[in-house]
Structure formats: C-alpha cells, structure tokens
Motif scaffolding. Structure first.
Motif, PDB file in Angstrom:
ATOM      1  N   ARG A 364       0.881  -1.164   0.285  1.00  0.00           N
ATOM      2  CA  ARG A 364      -0.008  -0.020   0.159  1.00  0.00           C
ATOM      3  C   ARG A 364       0.700   1.138  -0.087  1.00  0.00           C
ATOM      4  O   ARG A 364       0.603   2.267  -0.788  1.00  0.00           O
ATOM      5  N   ARG A 365       1.786   1.400   0.708  1.00  0.00           N
ATOM      6  CA  ARG A 365       2.808   2.343   0.894  1.00  0.00           C
ATOM      7  C   ARG A 365       3.456   2.637  -0.587  1.00  0.00           C
ATOM      8  O   ARG A 365       3.624   3.634  -1.113  1.00  0.00           O
ATOM      9  N   LEU A 366       3.909   1.399  -1.245  1.00  0.00           N
ATOM     10  CA  LEU A 366       4.388   1.764  -2.617  1.00  0.00           C
ATOM     11  C   LEU A 366       3.328   2.215  -3.444  1.00  0.00           C
ATOM     12  O   LEU A 366       3.884   2.912  -4.475  1.00  0.00           O
ATOM     13  N   ALA A 367       2.139   1.639  -3.299  1.00  0.00           N
ATOM     14  CA  ALA A 367       1.125   2.209  -4.502  1.00  0.00           C
ATOM     15  C   ALA A 367       1.013   3.583  -4.188  1.00  0.00           C
ATOM     16  O   ALA A 367       0.703   4.474  -5.067  1.00  0.00           O
ATOM     17  N   ILE A 368       0.857   4.147  -2.822  1.00  0.00           N
ATOM     18  CA  ILE A 368       0.707   5.792  -2.599  1.00  0.00           C
ATOM     19  C   ILE A 368       2.009   6.762  -3.293  1.00  0.00           C
ATOM     20  O   ILE A 368       1.683   7.553  -3.922  1.00  0.00           O
ATOM     21  N   THR A 369       3.283   6.051  -3.119  1.00  0.00           N
ATOM     22  CA  THR A 369       4.374   6.307  -3.570  1.00  0.00           C
ATOM     23  C   THR A 369       4.083   6.481  -5.157  1.00  0.00           C
ATOM     24  O   THR A 369       4.301   7.764  -5.678  1.00  0.00           O
ATOM     25  N   ARG A 370       3.994   5.730  -5.793  1.00  0.00           N
ATOM     26  CA  ARG A 370       3.774   5.633  -7.142  1.00  0.00           C
ATOM     27  C   ARG A 370       2.488   6.489  -7.704  1.00  0.00           C
ATOM     28  O   ARG A 370       2.895   6.962  -8.802  1.00  0.00           O
ATOM     29  N   LYS A 371       1.425   6.560  -6.856  1.00  0.00           N
ATOM     30  CA  LYS A 371       0.525   7.412  -7.285  1.00  0.00           C
ATOM     31  C   LYS A 371       0.960   8.875  -7.358  1.00  0.00           C
ATOM     32  O   LYS A 371       0.436   9.672  -8.167  1.00  0.00           O
TER      33      LYS A 371
END
Length: 390
Positions: A364-371
């Motif tokens: 989830r943290r990676l998804a937020i970072t990518r977004k």
C-alpha cells in the motif's frame, strides 16, 4: 542401517536424476513440435510460450527406477526390498493407484482442461483410496489437544487433508522453482526422517521423488524460454507430487514419538514442511470469500504475488519463500519436543499473519508513492484524457 539399504536409497535417487534428465528434454521437444504450450495472459507472470508438461516425467520415472531397482535386487539375491514391499503392499498399492488416477487427470487438464469440480471429485476418490490402504490420520499426537480419534472422525479428516494438501501444492505453483523448491525440501526432510526411524522403503520413495524434481528444477528455474529450454510442471506434476506428499506425510504421522531420540512430535514432523503452501492457500481462500469472489477461481493474491508486488524479482521471491519454509520447518520440529503442538500452531499462525500484514502495508505504501510520483501522475492523466476523448 545396512549397506544394502544405503545402496538402494542412493541408487534410486541417482537413477531418477539420470532418467528425468533424459526424459524432460524429450518432453520439451515433443511440446514444441506439437505446440503444446502454456500461453501467457494477464494473470500469468511469464511472457513467452512455455511447455507445461514437465510433470509427465515425474511418476513414470519414479516407478520405472523403483521397479528396475527391485529387479536388480532380486537378480543379485538381495530380498530385503522385496520383503519390505510385501509388508507394505496394501498402502503402496492403493497409493500408487491414487497417483495414477491423478496423473491421468493432470494430463487431461494440461492438454484440454478439466473443470475444478471433476478434479475435486477425483481427489476425494484418491483420499478414500488412501484410507482403504490404511493411511489414515487416526492420531493427532496432541494437536488441538486431540490424540486417538474414532474412524467416523479420522476417515473424513483424512480425505479432507488429502484434498487440501493436493490443492495447496497446486496453487503455490505460481513462479519458477517455487512449488518444486518447496517440495524438494519436504521430500528431503521426509527421506531423512524415514531413515532416522528405519523406514527405508518410504525413504526410497521420498528420495526417488526428490531425484526426479532436481532436473525439473534446473529446467524450470535456469532454462531460457527464448531458447526452448524452460518447462513448467503443470497440473500433472503438481497433482501427483501433492498426493505423494499426502501419502508420505501421513506415514510420518504414524511414527511413534517414543522412538525418536528427542521425542519430537510426529504430527509436527509430518506437516511442518507443508506449512507455507497450506497457510497460503487458507489465507487466499479467506481473502476471496471476504471479497465476494469464487474461492476456486485463480487470482494474484498468493504470497509470491505479494512479494513481486513489493519489487522482488521472481528468483528472489522464490528463494525467500523456500528459505522461510526451511527455517519454519526446522524451528517447528525443534520446538515440538518442548512446546505443546497446539501452542506451536498458534505461534505459526501469528507469525504468518504478521508477515502478511507487513507485506500488505508495504504494498500500500508503494502504491501511494507511485500514485504521487510526477511521472506516474502524468501517465495516469494522459490515460484518462485519452479515455474521455474516446
């Protein structure tokens, strides 16, 4: 341990390695000539067409090597193996029949596809055959504070465990070397356990199956798909390996803790090598049910998919999971001599749950970072613009 048994165990292992090393390249050749491939799609990880008939080599090689070695033993006047087979004729006969049934179903599934309901039915029949051969979970050795059980409980439990383990092995087969790596560790451990308890016939079966998996592991992990050297085990492999693991694990559970030098719990020894695939399939099924999906339809929520989602490469994810299984197996068996098996199971579940929560949060943290990334944001905006324009 007599010299003849050492020779038999080593011989069946190297015979299986040798014959599998000959047969698997021939299967690759036939698959490319007849264009029998596992086609890539949005759910699968591989990008090139890869034959998935590697499992066709497993049980014929094991049976041929075993029978050849039996013939050589009888021809040279050594009847120890023949006597052991005679003493274990009933469970072996039913187990081999169950393996052949799943072998045929696996071939049909790999070539033309078989509905999961039909596969479940055959797996239940295989569980019944194991029970008919006397392979039954009649004693949990204190797991959940249960010891000896009556037949009306142990028989359905045995059938359920058989179906469960077969499907756990089938579903963990998602990236190169994962299913075969986990199964290699399990068969190695079972083989050493049977040697420890002087059950040399079953040790031969474990090392024979280990021997046939090693050449496959090489082609599966190190083979280049672009050069036509890569192969998958397919359902033929995962189903037959799964039923062999069921058979051997239940035979380990029949061993007596009193004959173990350190009084390790036989139930823990039987199923500790299978914890990773079993825990994973339970978590995936619960996740699918919670999200209103069919629990029997595939998705990308297995532990290897989650490790890939946090940026691991396929081989790194495979090695991580296999090493985790080795450590988990070793610790469970070691602690089973000192800790109640039910408490040990609770500790395993807690550890597995915490590990999955940690990985999920990282995803989830990676998804937020990518977004939030400027490049990603620009690509998403461009995609939305084009979709609205259309």
């Amino acid at each position: 341990m007599s010299l003849i048994w050492i020779v038999n165990i080593l011989s069946v292992f190297f015979l299986c390695v040798f014959f599998a090393g000959i047969v698997i390249p021939q299967i690759l050749l036939i698959a490319f000539r007849r264009r029998l491939f596992d086609e890539p799609d949005e759910r699968k990880i591989h990008q090139c067409v890869v034959p998935r008939l590697g499992g066709m080599a497993f049980k014929p090689v094991v049976f041929f090597s075993f029978i050849l070695l039996l013939a050589l033993n009888v021809s040279t006047g050594h009847d120890e193996l023949l006597k052991e087979i005679g003493a274990e004729a009933l469970p072996l006969a039913y187990a081999f029949c169950a393996i052949i049934m799943l072998y045929l179903v696996g071939i049909a599934d790999d070539l033309i596809g078989v509905r999961y309901r039909a596969k479940f039915f055959i797996q239940i029949v295989c569980g019944i055959m194991l029970v008919a051969g006397g392979v039954e979970l009649s004693d949990l050795h204190g797991m959940l504070f249960i010891h000896t059980m009556p037949s009306w409980i142990s028989i359905p439990l045995t059938i359920f465990v058989t179906v469960f383990i077969i499907n756990a092995i089938n579903l963990i087969d998602g990236i190169d070397g994962l299913a075969s790596g986990l199964c290699c560790i399990a068969f190695l451990f079972y083989g050493l356990t049977f040697i420890w308890f002087h059950q040399y016939l079953y040790a031969m079966l474990a090392f024979a199956t280990l021997g046939v998996l090693i050449p496959f592991y090489y082609y599966n992990v190190f083979g280049k798909a672009e050069k036509g050297h890569k192969i998958f085990m397919g359902d033929t492999g995962s189903l037959t390996i799964g039923i062999m693991l069921c058979f051997l694990s239940m035979q380990v559970s029949h061993l007596s803790a009193t004959t173990s030098p350190h009084h390790f719990n036989p139930f823990v020894m039987a199923f500790a090598p299978l914890l990773v695939p079993c825990f994973d399939v339970v978590r995936v099924y619960l996740h699918r049910v919670r999200n209103g999906k069919n629990p029997f339809l595939p998705d990308k929520n297995h532990i290897h998919h989650k490790l890939l989602a946090i940026g691991m490469r396929q081989r790194t994810a495979m090695v991580t999971i296999v090493l985790s299984s080795i450590v988990l197996t070793f610790l469970n068996i070691l602690f089973s001599a000192y800790i109640n098996s039910s408490l040990l199971l609770c500790m395993d579940i807690a550890l597995w749950t915490m590990a999955n929560i940690h990985i999920t949060r990282k995803i989830r943290r990676l998804a937020i970072t990518r977004k939030d990334s400027p490049v990603i944001s620009f690509v998403e905006k461009r995609k939305n613009y084009n979709n609205n324009k259309q």
